[in-house]
Design a protein around this motif. Structure first.
Motif, short mmCIF file in Angstrom:
data_model
loop_
_atom_site.label_atom_id
_atom_site.label_comp_id
_atom_site.label_asym_id
_atom_site.label_seq_id
_atom_site.Cartn_x
_atom_site.Cartn_y
_atom_site.Cartn_z
N THR A 135 24.20 -57.28 -4.74
CA THR A 135 23.33 -56.33 -4.04
C THR A 135 22.39 -55.67 -5.04
OG1 THR A 135 25.00 -55.86 -2.35
CG2 THR A 135 23.23 -54.25 -2.62
N MET A 136 21.12 -55.60 -4.68
CA MET A 136 20.12 -54.87 -5.46
C MET A 136 19.67 -53.66 -4.65
SD MET A 136 16.32 -56.14 -6.68
CE MET A 136 15.01 -54.94 -7.00
N TYR A 137 19.55 -52.52 -5.33
CA TYR A 137 19.03 -51.30 -4.72
C TYR A 137 17.65 -51.01 -5.29
CZ TYR A 137 23.97 -50.61 -3.56
OH TYR A 137 25.25 -50.78 -3.09
N PHE A 138 16.77 -50.45 -4.48
CA PHE A 138 15.43 -50.08 -4.95
C PHE A 138 14.81 -49.11 -3.96
CE2 PHE A 138 14.71 -53.55 -2.04
CZ PHE A 138 13.50 -53.26 -1.41
N THR A 139 13.71 -48.49 -4.36
CA THR A 139 12.98 -47.60 -3.46
C THR A 139 11.50 -47.59 -3.81
OG1 THR A 139 12.92 -45.37 -2.51
CG2 THR A 139 13.21 -45.49 -4.87
N ASP A 140 10.71 -47.20 -2.85
CA ASP A 140 9.35 -46.74 -3.08
C ASP A 140 9.46 -45.24 -2.91
OD1 ASP A 140 6.68 -46.27 -3.33
OD2 ASP A 140 6.08 -47.29 -1.49
N SER A 141 9.46 -44.48 -4.01
CA SER A 141 9.86 -43.07 -3.98
C SER A 141 9.18 -42.23 -2.90
CB SER A 141 9.65 -42.44 -5.36
OG SER A 141 10.62 -42.91 -6.26
N PRO A 142 7.87 -42.37 -2.66
CA PRO A 142 7.25 -41.51 -1.62
C PRO A 142 7.86 -41.67 -0.24
CG PRO A 142 5.56 -42.47 -3.02
CD PRO A 142 6.85 -43.16 -3.37
N THR A 143 8.52 -42.79 0.04
CA THR A 143 9.12 -43.01 1.37
C THR A 143 10.45 -42.28 1.54
OG1 THR A 143 10.40 -44.97 0.76
CG2 THR A 143 8.09 -45.31 1.39
N ARG A 144 11.05 -41.82 0.43
CA ARG A 144 12.36 -41.16 0.43
C ARG A 144 13.47 -42.07 0.97
NH1 ARG A 144 9.19 -36.32 1.81
NH2 ARG A 144 9.55 -34.75 0.17
N THR A 145 13.26 -43.37 0.95
CA THR A 145 14.26 -44.31 1.47
C THR A 145 14.73 -45.24 0.35
OG1 THR A 145 13.22 -44.33 3.65
CG2 THR A 145 14.74 -46.11 3.18
N ILE A 146 16.04 -45.22 0.07
CA ILE A 146 16.62 -46.20 -0.85
C ILE A 146 17.00 -47.42 -0.01
CG2 ILE A 146 18.46 -46.70 -2.50
CD1 ILE A 146 18.70 -43.67 -2.97
N GLN A 147 16.58 -48.59 -0.46
CA GLN A 147 16.87 -49.81 0.26
C GLN A 147 17.86 -50.68 -0.52
OE1 GLN A 147 13.70 -51.52 2.78
NE2 GLN A 147 12.28 -50.49 1.39
N ARG A 148 18.48 -51.57 0.19
CA ARG A 148 19.38 -52.55 -0.44
C ARG A 148 19.00 -53.94 0.05
NH1 ARG A 148 25.44 -51.57 1.37
NH2 ARG A 148 25.66 -53.54 0.27
N VAL A 149 19.29 -54.93 -0.77
CA VAL A 149 18.95 -56.30 -0.43
C VAL A 149 19.96 -57.23 -1.06
CG1 VAL A 149 17.41 -56.57 -2.43
CG2 VAL A 149 17.02 -57.95 -0.39
N SER B 124 14.24 -31.93 2.20
CA SER B 124 14.83 -30.86 1.41
C SER B 124 15.49 -31.36 0.14
CB SER B 124 15.85 -30.09 2.25
OG SER B 124 16.88 -30.97 2.70
N ASP B 125 15.80 -32.65 0.08
CA ASP B 125 16.47 -33.22 -1.10
C ASP B 125 15.49 -33.81 -2.10
OD1 ASP B 125 18.87 -32.48 -0.10
OD2 ASP B 125 19.68 -34.49 0.17
N GLY B 126 14.20 -33.69 -1.86
CA GLY B 126 13.23 -34.24 -2.80
C GLY B 126 13.04 -35.73 -2.61
N PHE B 127 12.82 -36.43 -3.73
CA PHE B 127 12.51 -37.86 -3.69
C PHE B 127 13.54 -38.64 -4.49
CE2 PHE B 127 8.64 -35.46 -3.15
CZ PHE B 127 7.96 -36.13 -2.14
N ALA B 128 13.87 -39.83 -4.01
CA ALA B 128 14.79 -40.70 -4.75
C ALA B 128 14.09 -41.22 -6.00
CB ALA B 128 15.23 -41.87 -3.87
N ASP B 129 14.68 -40.93 -7.14
CA ASP B 129 14.13 -41.43 -8.40
C ASP B 129 15.07 -42.50 -8.94
OD1 ASP B 129 12.83 -41.59 -11.05
OD2 ASP B 129 11.87 -39.72 -10.48
N GLY B 130 15.42 -42.48 -10.22
CA GLY B 130 16.23 -43.53 -10.80
C GLY B 130 17.68 -43.50 -10.35
N SER B 131 18.36 -44.65 -10.44
CA SER B 131 19.75 -44.79 -10.01
C SER B 131 20.56 -45.59 -11.00
CB SER B 131 19.83 -45.47 -8.63
OG SER B 131 19.32 -44.67 -7.60
N THR B 132 21.88 -45.45 -10.89
CA THR B 132 22.81 -46.31 -11.59
C THR B 132 24.04 -46.49 -10.70
OG1 THR B 132 23.88 -46.75 -13.72
CG2 THR B 132 24.11 -44.52 -12.84
#
Length: 298
Positions: free
Chosen positions: A157-171, A191-199
């Motif tokens: 599974t790979m996770y990623f986002t386009d930060s302005p959308t506030r949606t983390i996706q998986r593929v 209220s939680d801001g934007f999704a940035d980097g992950s681990t």
């Protein structure tokens, strides 16, 4: 354990912390200052290297003397001892306003990264770098701020986002490189801001640094929040597990864009924070460079 300031780096845009278990050291970049940093756990010694371009992200290599750099305009190998840079392999040359952003190696040791467009129009893409430095565009939707790249422990599974959308996706992500159809994993409220980097931790939980949210949040493999830690810096950028037991969580942050009043409230902004979250991470996959002809695929 509450987060504490480990290094008062005062980075304009700190990003991409990576723990090197061989050296017992934490690397990170200050993108806007075009600087690579290194903190040695044994004695707290700091080193830094000034680069010719902004460094969006990078990867450890199988050869300890090298790092694979995602510079603003393309990919290059950096010799840490000699402080020399290989020729840059251009990326998105037809879009000179974009630059390389977040990136991480998959479980097969290929470097996957996204692009950043300061105008926040979705004209960037995600790419994958193969051991021969061949750069491949991935069949994923275009993005404005490609971010949050991480891989499940088994690599499927790979996770990623386009930060302005506030949606983390998986593929779904195949060892042979094939990629499935993206689907929503987590939708952040405003209220939680934007999704940035992950681990990802050893149990498969995704840890996400939330820009303007002043927190790092863990989601289990089903996308359900299972832990959150507030951090005294509103602009968190990326987490990374490290330490001898891989039980420390390091967090980079940024001070760019904060006015004097905000900086007075956040004196550690731009620093590297650390906490002990109660989960362990995994060793960072390494890029295995094979010396051969370099070319780029559309």
């Amino acid at each position: 354990m509450k987060p504490r300031l480990l290094v008062d780096a005062r980075a304009r845009l700190g990003e991409c912390p990576l723990w090197c278990e061989r050296a017992g050291a934490l690397y990170w970049t200050d993108i806007e200052s075009a600087t690579l940093h290194c903190w040695q756990a044994a004695d707290g010694r700091l080193r830094r290297w000034t680069l010719p371009e902004r460094l969006g992200s990078f990867a450890l290599c199988a050869d300890d003397s090298q790092l694979l750099l995602g510079l603003a305009s393309g990919i290059a190998l950096f010799d840490l001892a000699r402080e020399t840079l290989s020729p840059i392999v251009p990326v998105d040359a037809e879009q000179p306003g974009t630059r390389i952003n977040d990136g991480r190696c998959d479980r097969q040791g290929r470097f996957v990264f996204g692009m950043f467009n300061p105008a926040e129009a979705p004209i960037g893409h995600f790419y994958r770098v193969h051991p021969d430095l061949r750069v491949e565009r991935l069949p994923l939707p275009p993005v404005a701020v490609g971010n949050s790249i991480a891989f499940s422990p088994d690599g499927t599974t790979m996770y990623f986002t386009d930060s302005p959308t506030r949606t983390i996706q998986r593929v779904d992500y195949g060892a042979d490189g094939r990629i499935g159809t993206p689907r929503s994993f987590v939708q952040l409220p405003a209220s939680d801001g934007f999704a940035d980097g992950s681990t990802v931790d050893a149990e498969g939980g995704l840890w996400n640094a939330q820009w303007r949210g002043a927190r790092v949040v863990r989601y289990d493999a089903a996308g359900v929040e299972s832990a959150r830690f507030e951090v005294p810096a509103s602009q968190l950028t990326c987490p990374a597990f490290g330490g001898a037991a891989l039980d420390q969580l390091y967090l980079t942050s940024a001070r760019a864009g904060l006015d004097p009043a905000a900086l007075e409230k956040e004196p550690g902004a731009g620093g590297v924070f650390v906490l002990q979250p109660g989960w362990r991470g995994l060793p960072e996959p390494r890029f295995a460079h094979a010396r051969s002809t370099r070319r780029q695929e559309p």
